[in-house]
Motif scaffolding. Structure first.
Motif, PDB file in Angstrom:
ATOM      1  N   GLY A 170       0.834  -1.170   0.000  1.00  0.00           N
ATOM      2  CA  GLY A 170      -0.078  -0.087  -0.343  1.00  0.00           C
ATOM      3  C   GLY A 170       0.729   1.411   0.055  1.00  0.00           C
ATOM      4  N   ILE A 171       0.154   2.483   0.084  1.00  0.00           N
ATOM      5  CA  ILE A 171       0.786   3.709   0.031  1.00  0.00           C
ATOM      6  C   ILE A 171      -0.111   4.760   0.916  1.00  0.00           C
ATOM      7  CG2 ILE A 171       1.544   3.462  -2.307  1.00  0.00           C
ATOM      8  CD1 ILE A 171      -0.861   5.162  -3.370  1.00  0.00           C
ATOM      9  N   VAL A 172       0.800   5.595   1.288  1.00  0.00           N
ATOM     10  CA  VAL A 172       0.022   6.688   2.253  1.00  0.00           C
ATOM     11  C   VAL A 172      -0.580   7.619   1.150  1.00  0.00           C
ATOM     12  CG1 VAL A 172       0.236   8.323   3.970  1.00  0.00           C
ATOM     13  CG2 VAL A 172       1.620   5.988   4.108  1.00  0.00           C
ATOM     14  N   ALA A 173      -1.882   7.783   1.204  1.00  0.00           N
ATOM     15  CA  ALA A 173      -2.418   8.821   0.198  1.00  0.00           C
ATOM     16  C   ALA A 173      -2.333  10.389   0.982  1.00  0.00           C
ATOM     17  CB  ALA A 173      -3.819   8.348  -0.112  1.00  0.00           C
ATOM     18  N   MET A 174      -2.522  10.299   2.043  1.00  0.00           N
ATOM     19  CA  MET A 174      -2.625  11.610   2.919  1.00  0.00           C
ATOM     20  C   MET A 174      -2.271  11.614   4.232  1.00  0.00           C
ATOM     21  SD  MET A 174      -6.275  13.214   1.196  1.00  0.00           S
ATOM     22  CE  MET A 174      -5.965  14.846   2.276  1.00  0.00           C
ATOM     23  N   ARG A 175      -1.851  12.662   4.751  1.00  0.00           N
ATOM     24  CA  ARG A 175      -1.436  12.881   6.281  1.00  0.00           C
ATOM     25  C   ARG A 175      -2.282  13.758   6.772  1.00  0.00           C
ATOM     26  NH1 ARG A 175       3.599  10.229   4.985  1.00  0.00           N
ATOM     27  NH2 ARG A 175       3.771   8.333   6.737  1.00  0.00           N
ATOM     28  N   PHE A 176      -2.833  13.737   7.965  1.00  0.00           N
ATOM     29  CA  PHE A 176      -3.546  14.688   8.562  1.00  0.00           C
ATOM     30  C   PHE A 176      -3.030  14.912  10.161  1.00  0.00           C
ATOM     31  CE2 PHE A 176      -6.542  12.341   5.911  1.00  0.00           C
ATOM     32  CZ  PHE A 176      -7.234  13.341   5.325  1.00  0.00           C
ATOM     33  N   ASP A 177      -2.931  16.103  10.272  1.00  0.00           N
ATOM     34  CA  ASP A 177      -2.510  16.558  11.547  1.00  0.00           C
ATOM     35  C   ASP A 177      -3.164  16.387  12.863  1.00  0.00           C
ATOM     36  OD1 ASP A 177      -0.040  17.920  10.469  1.00  0.00           O
ATOM     37  OD2 ASP A 177      -1.034  19.960  10.189  1.00  0.00           O
ATOM     38  N   ALA A 178      -4.407  15.895  12.689  1.00  0.00           N
ATOM     39  CA  ALA A 178      -5.423  15.780  13.721  1.00  0.00           C
ATOM     40  C   ALA A 178      -5.583  14.325  13.858  1.00  0.00           C
ATOM     41  CB  ALA A 178      -6.803  16.447  13.294  1.00  0.00           C
ATOM     42  N   GLN A 179      -6.046  13.690  15.032  1.00  0.00           N
ATOM     43  CA  GLN A 179      -6.174  12.487  15.391  1.00  0.00           C
ATOM     44  C   GLN A 179      -7.708  12.315  15.601  1.00  0.00           C
ATOM     45  OE1 GLN A 179      -3.520  11.602  18.782  1.00  0.00           O
ATOM     46  NE2 GLN A 179      -1.999  10.859  17.096  1.00  0.00           N
ATOM     47  N   ASP A 180      -8.077  11.067  15.878  1.00  0.00           N
ATOM     48  CA  ASP A 180      -9.561  10.672  16.385  1.00  0.00           C
ATOM     49  C   ASP A 180     -10.215  11.009  15.013  1.00  0.00           C
ATOM     50  OD1 ASP A 180      -8.982   9.855  18.778  1.00  0.00           O
ATOM     51  OD2 ASP A 180      -9.140  11.963  19.528  1.00  0.00           O
ATOM     52  N   LEU A 181      -9.872  10.791  13.601  1.00  0.00           N
ATOM     53  CA  LEU A 181     -10.528  11.083  12.345  1.00  0.00           C
ATOM     54  C   LEU A 181     -11.340   9.904  12.042  1.00  0.00           C
ATOM     55  CD1 LEU A 181      -7.818  12.594  10.362  1.00  0.00           C
ATOM     56  CD2 LEU A 181      -9.266  13.794  11.876  1.00  0.00           C
ATOM     57  N   GLU A 182     -12.661   9.956  11.210  1.00  0.00           N
ATOM     58  CA  GLU A 182     -13.430   9.096  10.987  1.00  0.00           C
ATOM     59  C   GLU A 182     -13.963   9.147   9.486  1.00  0.00           C
ATOM     60  OE1 GLU A 182     -16.868   9.066  13.529  1.00  0.00           O
ATOM     61  OE2 GLU A 182     -15.551   8.016  15.338  1.00  0.00           O
ATOM     62  N   PHE A 183     -14.288   7.861   9.179  1.00  0.00           N
ATOM     63  CA  PHE A 183     -14.791   7.982   7.825  1.00  0.00           C
ATOM     64  C   PHE A 183     -16.662   8.080   7.953  1.00  0.00           C
ATOM     65  CE2 PHE A 183     -11.595   5.160   6.301  1.00  0.00           C
ATOM     66  CZ  PHE A 183     -10.827   5.868   5.279  1.00  0.00           C
ATOM     67  N   ARG A 184     -16.997   8.917   7.203  1.00  0.00           N
ATOM     68  CA  ARG A 184     -18.628   9.118   7.247  1.00  0.00           C
ATOM     69  C   ARG A 184     -19.100   9.090   5.991  1.00  0.00           C
ATOM     70  NH1 ARG A 184     -20.595  12.430  11.325  1.00  0.00           N
ATOM     71  NH2 ARG A 184     -18.563  11.582  12.389  1.00  0.00           N
ATOM     72  N   PHE A 185     -20.309   8.483   5.732  1.00  0.00           N
ATOM     73  CA  PHE A 185     -20.835   8.169   4.416  1.00  0.00           C
ATOM     74  C   PHE A 185     -21.945   8.988   4.291  1.00  0.00           C
ATOM     75  CE2 PHE A 185     -18.476   4.650   6.384  1.00  0.00           C
ATOM     76  CZ  PHE A 185     -17.858   4.398   5.261  1.00  0.00           C
ATOM     77  N   ALA A 186     -22.371   9.053   2.909  1.00  0.00           N
ATOM     78  CA  ALA A 186     -23.962   9.919   2.731  1.00  0.00           C
ATOM     79  C   ALA A 186     -24.217   8.835   1.597  1.00  0.00           C
ATOM     80  CB  ALA A 186     -23.563  11.318   2.072  1.00  0.00           C
ATOM     81  N   TYR A 187     -25.642   8.753   1.645  1.00  0.00           N
ATOM     82  CA  TYR A 187     -26.345   8.232   0.639  1.00  0.00           C
ATOM     83  C   TYR A 187     -27.670   8.696   0.255  1.00  0.00           C
ATOM     84  CZ  TYR A 187     -29.615   4.313  -0.966  1.00  0.00           C
ATOM     85  OH  TYR A 187     -30.479   3.464  -1.714  1.00  0.00           O
ATOM     86  N   GLN A 188     -27.921   8.903  -0.941  1.00  0.00           N
ATOM     87  CA  GLN A 188     -29.191   9.722  -1.519  1.00  0.00           C
ATOM     88  C   GLN A 188     -30.119   8.677  -2.183  1.00  0.00           C
ATOM     89  OE1 GLN A 188     -31.201  11.961  -1.301  1.00  0.00           O
ATOM     90  NE2 GLN A 188     -30.292  13.574  -2.335  1.00  0.00           N
ATOM     91  N   SER A 189     -31.023   8.129  -1.143  1.00  0.00           N
ATOM     92  CA  SER A 189     -31.767   7.084  -1.323  1.00  0.00           C
ATOM     93  C   SER A 189     -32.879   7.665  -2.597  1.00  0.00           C
ATOM     94  CB  SER A 189     -32.801   6.544  -0.363  1.00  0.00           C
ATOM     95  OG  SER A 189     -33.306   7.749   0.276  1.00  0.00           O
ATOM     96  N   LEU A 190     -33.377   6.818  -3.361  1.00  0.00           N
ATOM     97  CA  LEU A 190     -34.443   7.068  -4.390  1.00  0.00           C
ATOM     98  C   LEU A 190     -35.787   7.975  -3.507  1.00  0.00           C
ATOM     99  CD1 LEU A 190     -34.590   4.186  -6.781  1.00  0.00           C
ATOM    100  CD2 LEU A 190     -33.454   6.452  -6.988  1.00  0.00           C
ATOM    101  N   SER A 191     -36.043   7.557  -2.442  1.00  0.00           N
ATOM    102  CA  SER A 191     -37.375   8.022  -1.840  1.00  0.00           C
ATOM    103  C   SER A 191     -36.823   9.430  -1.507  1.00  0.00           C
ATOM    104  CB  SER A 191     -37.517   7.325  -0.649  1.00  0.00           C
ATOM    105  OG  SER A 191     -36.607   7.109   0.253  1.00  0.00           O
TER     106      SER A 191
END
Length: 225
Positions: free
Chosen positions: A138-159
């Motif tokens: 693998g490769i390191v794509a980015m580095r952030f100075d902050a810790q306790d980071l999280e992925f968050r997702f968004a979903y646009q449902s049809l309704s």
């Protein structure tokens, strides 16, 4: 009669010439070291930029995959796995499984991208991941100075789309409830992937157009015919 240089004058001239040459050589070496340092820094910056853009492109090119496939898109607050049509570490052209993780490090967080090596066979087995599937370094794509980071997702449902409501924010993928029945056989990527800090500030975001059904596999042709 013309008077020549004495031995002492000649020696003094040689000493002055030697000192001048030494100073000039040191100056040239200092300039060369400075230029080399600039070249190294520039190469490092270009490599970082390439890695960031390549991984962003791979994530944006995530595609739907069958639910019985290990390449079906899944995501948690620290790890994403799925299938992309634009791999970074293997030749383009074939859908490739990838893993994206947020890894704590001294003073910050690293975004690490890996790809899954293709096992022997046609890759269409229904039994899940093969034992000989391996992750690349693998490769390191980015580095952030902050810790306790999280992925968050968004979903646009049809309704929600038909009701003109904004996309729904999620901590995991796929959603636990309310997932459109169109996707009971395959799982699309989320509409948006974000990296957020402890204050829910968005540090990085990538959209995906992965609503389309996955490609037809070899065994599907047998069923069609």
């Amino acid at each position: 009669m013309t008077r020549g240089f004495t031995l002492l004058e000649t020696l003094i001239a040689l000493v002055i010439a030697s000192i001048t040459s030494l100073v000039l050589l040191q100056s040239i070496m200092a300039v060369a070291r400075g230029t080399a340092g600039i070249d190294i820094a520039l190469a490092g910056a270009l490599e970082t930029e390439f890695s960031r853009e390549a991984v962003s492109d791979a994530l944006a090119a995530s595609v739907a995959d069958y639910l019985d496939s290990p390449g079906a898109y899944t995501g948690s607050t620290t790890r994403i796995s799925g299938t992309t049509r634009r791999p970074v570490l293997t030749p383009h052209g074939l859908p490739t499984r990838f893993v994206l993780t947020l890894q704590p490090e001294a003073g910050g967080t690293a975004l690490v991208y890996q790809e899954v090596g293709q096992p022997a066979g046609d890759g269409n087995e229904r039994t899940g991941p093969r034992e000989d599937s391996t992750l690349t370094n693998g490769i390191v794509a980015m580095r952030f100075d902050a810790q306790d980071l999280e992925f968050r997702f968004a979903y646009q449902s049809l309704s929600r789309l038909y009701d003109r409501e904004p996309a729904e924010a999620l901590d995991a993928w796929p959603p636990e409830a309310g997932f459109d029945p169109w996707y009971d056989y395959y799982r699309p990527p989320p509409t948006l992937v974000m990296i957020v800090d402890a204050e829910d500030q968005v540090l990085w975001a990538i959209t995906s157009t992965g609503w389309n059904a996955p490609p037809i596999r070899g065994r599907d042709l047998e069923e069609i015919l």
